[in-house]
Design a protein around this motif. Structure first.
Motif, PDB file in Angstrom:
ATOM      1  N   LYS A   8       0.798  -1.230   0.000  1.00  0.00           N
ATOM      2  CA  LYS A   8       0.000   0.000   0.000  1.00  0.00           C
ATOM      3  C   LYS A   8       0.828   1.276   0.000  1.00  0.00           C
ATOM      4  O   LYS A   8       0.458   2.250  -0.659  1.00  0.00           O
ATOM      5  CB  LYS A   8      -1.017   0.001   1.132  1.00  0.00           C
ATOM      6  N   ASN A  12      -0.492   3.042  -3.384  1.00  0.00           N
ATOM      7  CA  ASN A  12      -1.438   4.153  -3.240  1.00  0.00           C
ATOM      8  C   ASN A  12      -0.974   5.453  -3.895  1.00  0.00           C
ATOM      9  O   ASN A  12      -1.760   6.096  -4.588  1.00  0.00           O
ATOM     10  CB  ASN A  12      -1.792   4.378  -1.772  1.00  0.00           C
ATOM     11  N   PRO A  43      -4.372  -2.437  -2.432  1.00  0.00           N
ATOM     12  CA  PRO A  43      -3.186  -2.101  -1.653  1.00  0.00           C
ATOM     13  C   PRO A  43      -3.125  -2.981  -0.402  1.00  0.00           C
ATOM     14  O   PRO A  43      -4.103  -3.079   0.334  1.00  0.00           O
ATOM     15  CB  PRO A  43      -3.371  -0.629  -1.293  1.00  0.00           C
TER      16      PRO A  43
END
Length: 127
Positions: A8, A12, A43
């Protein structure tokens, strides 16, 4: 339908740009229209994402689900286009990208209340 997995903290910040890169390749190679973007980003916490040795934490998995009908050469061109454009536009090495294409017969797809073999698509599957 495309599903993208990554850590993540790395995924992201780039997912909007990565979405654009993926869709651009799908348009260029497969002839998909602009409004045919179906992507899911997953993620993951680092402790839930194991990947092979020799990869960095930028390691990203792209799963492409599509109806059967594209030629082997077209599928290979899509994979190579993704490797090249992701490296060029996002500076992620091809060693950190894994791409799989999963094909299903059109009758195995369901959308807009019908199956894929009943749909009138505004793009070609046999490319």
């Amino acid at each position: 339908m495309i599903v993208v997995y990554g850590i993540k903290e790395k995924l992201n910040p780039i997912k909007v740009r990565l979405s654009d890169v993926i869709h651009g390749c799908m348009q260029d190679v497969l002839g998909l229209p602009e409004d045919k973007r179906a992507q899911r980003f997953m993620p993951l916490d680092q402790e839930n994402f194991y990947y092979p040795d020799g990869r960095s934490d930028a390691y990203t998995v792209i799963e492409i689900n599509m109806m059967q009908g594209r030629k082997k050469e077209t599928q290979k061109a899509l994979i190579k286009s993704l490797f090249g454009e992701i490296e060029r536009q996002l500076d992620i090495s091809p060693v950190d990208i894994e791409i799989t294409i999963h094909e299903q017969p059109p009758h195995c797809w369901g959308f807009r209340g019908i199956t894929g073999d009943e749909a009138k698509l505004n793009y070609k599957v046999e490319v």
